[in-house]
Design an enzyme around this catalytic site. Structure first.
Site, PDB file in Angstrom:
ATOM      1  N   ASP A 179       0.823  -1.211   0.000  1.00 30.42           N
ATOM      2  CA  ASP A 179       0.000   0.000   0.000  1.00 30.42           C
ATOM      3  C   ASP A 179       0.858   1.262   0.000  1.00 30.42           C
ATOM      4  O   ASP A 179       2.071   1.188  -0.140  1.00 30.42           O
ATOM      5  CB  ASP A 179      -1.031   0.003   1.131  1.00 30.42           C
ATOM      6  CG  ASP A 179      -0.446  -0.463   2.424  1.00 30.42           C
ATOM      7  OD1 ASP A 179       0.603   0.064   2.797  1.00 30.42           O
ATOM      8  OD2 ASP A 179      -1.039  -1.372   3.049  1.00 30.42           O
ATOM      9  N   MET A 231      -1.738   8.889  13.230  1.00 29.72           N
ATOM     10  CA  MET A 231      -3.017   9.293  12.609  1.00 29.72           C
ATOM     11  C   MET A 231      -3.703  10.394  13.418  1.00 29.72           C
ATOM     12  O   MET A 231      -4.918  10.387  13.592  1.00 29.72           O
ATOM     13  CB  MET A 231      -3.963   8.069  12.506  1.00 29.72           C
ATOM     14  CG  MET A 231      -3.420   6.982  11.601  1.00 29.72           C
ATOM     15  SD  MET A 231      -4.364   5.446  11.667  1.00 29.72           S
ATOM     16  CE  MET A 231      -3.684   4.651  13.116  1.00 29.72           C
ATOM     17  N   LYS A 267      -4.440   3.546  -0.753  1.00 32.33           N
ATOM     18  CA  LYS A 267      -4.361   4.312   0.478  1.00 32.33           C
ATOM     19  C   LYS A 267      -5.116   3.639   1.601  1.00 32.33           C
ATOM     20  O   LYS A 267      -6.218   3.134   1.393  1.00 32.33           O
ATOM     21  CB  LYS A 267      -5.024   5.660   0.225  1.00 32.33           C
ATOM     22  CG  LYS A 267      -4.055   6.760   0.143  1.00 32.33           C
ATOM     23  CD  LYS A 267      -4.796   8.057  -0.044  1.00 32.33           C
ATOM     24  CE  LYS A 267      -3.772   9.119  -0.336  1.00 32.33           C
ATOM     25  NZ  LYS A 267      -4.335  10.406  -0.511  1.00 32.33           N
TER      26      LYS A 267
END
Ligand code: SAH
Length: 521
Positions: free
Chosen positions: A40, A178, A62
């Site tokens: 990825d 994140m 993604k």
């Protein structure tokens, strides 16, 4: 290693944070033997070069719901399907597969389907970002604990699995994956739960890659700092007193060519030396091989064949390039001969690289001129009284300048020119090149021979001089020596960087000197 079964296994391999040098040896070995690679966007695509050319490469896009994302169920299904078909599958995952990578979910599906698997850890982006931003995440004087958390779930949501209230003062250093979208809420939550608003915070984007960007603030200011700097994902948030140490430890972004994007135009065979030197200084290199070198065909080899059969006929053997050495010896070996066949001759070599290459065949050049050009070699031979009445063999490119043979012949020598290799312009990549240039994302182009200049311009295919100037407006040009520089100027372009000595080393140093004047390297 002999523990790798021939068929049917899925390997979850940590690709590391971005720098392709941070892949584990085990990961590299498995990639080299892969039949299918599923990867990825966080896994550096350069790593795919380790896979065999015939391996099937599957991009699953993604993560985190990007436009081109493949749903997790689909990825799981793909792994099961390829594993079940008896293939050796490498599932390449950014960082470490088990740190916020959903690696466990993929394994659970494999277990259910009865497919063999193995997991290879990787350097997780938190430690890489900290290291490459000059932040030791633990330090005896500052903190003895560190927590890795996800910022994906908005703090305050009831279903959040992160105990932000306890974390706020419970861990010395907090690294949030994140966490960019929810940064304002996260920072506030930590302050509300007792962490000082003055706590230093760093945000590091695309850590360990040439695009790395870091900003620093405090819990109170970091949201604004990040917004101003327009930092988006993927990035990590590092909270804690250790961030202060960055001021003195920051190294990666301080390398002299960090942030520079440099086009390297060389033969595919030779690009690596210049690229690795420039990368060592932090540059990002875009390789555009403009010439492909190959042996001359049989008809053009006749002069060399005849010469090799009678080396006694020559006093001097002259090499003006590394390629000449390589292709000369290729032919010599094909003829069943070795370096002893050259015993009757003295050897002249232009440049240290050429002389070093001769060393690989156990030979030492008798003459290396101060000036690294064909002309320089002729002058040195003439000055040493080694031209008049002497016989020279000059293996070289099919098309080359006549200065060296002409000067020697004018001085009474006899020169046999033997073509051994030729330059062939490679195909393609024109569109990619033009896009890079028109977006203004290239700082510099390097040219290491006249043919790289002409072939590069052919590849660029500008309609006229105006378009050429427009495309190269922001770009500096580095030429290895005067002949190459002259060719650049002939096309109406300006040479910005030219080293005194015509070597890859000097070229690299001259580029550093130009980009970071005053910095000694
Ligand atoms: N398994 C991965 C993490 C995947 S979650 C690992 O071990 O690193 C994805 C998040 O990781 C991104 O949103 C970002 O916060 C972080 N990340 C991954 N690579 C990164 C990089 N090169 N620089 C900064 N953050 C990165």
């Amino acid at each position: 290693m002999n523990d790798i079964p021939k068929k049917g296994k899925v390997y979850l391999v940590g690709a590391g944070p971005g720098d392709p040098g941070l892949l584990t040896l085990r990961g590299k070995l498995l990639l080299e033997r892969a039949e299918v690679v599923v990867y990825d966007y966080l896994a550096n695509s350069k790593l795919l070069n380790h896979a065999p050319a015939e391996a099937e490469l599957i991009y699953v896009g993604k993560k985190g719901g990007g436009l081109h994302a493949m749903p997790q169920e689909e990825i799981n299904r793909l792994l099961v399907e390829h594993g079940a078909s008896g293939k050796r599958v490498v599932r390449l995952k950014g960082g470490d597969p088990f740190i916020f990578g959903r690696g466990a979910e993929e394994i659970e599906e494999l277990v259910k389907a009865g497919i063999a698997f193995e997991v290879v850890p990787g350097v997780t982006s938190a430690t890489a970002a900290a290291t490459y931003a000059g932040i030791p995440i633990t330090h005896r004087e500052y903190t003895a604990s560190v927590a890795f958390v996800t910022g994906h779930e908005a703090p305050g949501k009831e279903e959040s699995n992160v105990a932000w209230d306890k974390l706020a003062t419970g861990a010395g250093t907090i690294v949030v994956y994140m966490g960019i979208k929810n940064l304002p809420i996260i920072a506030q939550k930590l302050i509300d739960n007792g962490r000082s608003p003055d706590t230093p915070v760093a945000v590091v984007r695309w850590a360990s890659t040439p695009q790395q960007r870091s900003v620093v603030g405090t819990l109170a200011t970091i949201t604004e700092v990040v917004q101003k700097a327009k930092i988006g994902p993927p990035a990590l948030v590092i909270v804690g007193e250790v961030v202060k140490l960055r001021e003195s430890i920051d190294w990666y972004e301080h390398r002299p060519l960090f942030g520079k994007r440099i086009i390297v135009t060389r033969t595919r065979e030779q690009a690596s030396e210049l690229v690795s030197k420039l990368e060592e200084y932090g540059a990002e290199c875009l390789e555009y091989p403009t010439i492909h070198i190959e042996a001359v065909d049989e008809a053009d080899s006749q002069v060399l064949n005849a010469a090799l059969a009678n080396m006694l006929a020559y006093d001097w053997l002259l090499f003006t390039s590394l390629n000449a050495v390589t292709y000369f010896f290729k032919r010599l070996h094909e003829k069943g001969l070795d370096s002893r066949a050259l015993a009757p001759c003295k050897i002249g070599a232009v440049g240290k690289t050429t002389a070093d290459e001769l060393g690989k065949y156990g030979l030492r050049a008798d003459l290396i001129p101060e000036k690294f050009t064909g002309e320089g070699l002729a002058e040195a031979l003439i000055a040493a009284g080694e031209a008049q009445g002497k016989r020279f063999l000059l293996p070289r490119a099919l098309k080359a300048m006549e200065t060296l043979p002409e000067m020697l012949e004018d001085a009474g020598g006899v020169v046999t020119v033997a073509p051994v290799y030729q330059n062939v312009p490679p195909q393609g990549r024109k569109e990619e090149l033009r896009t890079e240039l028109s977006k203004g994302e290239v700082d510099l182009i390097t040219f290491t021979s006249s043919s790289t200049v002409t072939n590069f311009l052919t590849m660029l295919d500008a309609q006229d001089e105006q378009e050429l100037h427009h495309l190269l407006e922001q770009v500096k040009i580095a030429a290895i020596g005067p002949v190459t520089a002259e060719t650049v100027r002939k096309h109406g372009l300006q040479v910005d960087i030219q080293p005194d000595k015509y070597t890859i080393n000097e070229l690299t140093e001259a580029i550093v000197g130009h980009c970071r004047p005053g910095l000694s390297v």
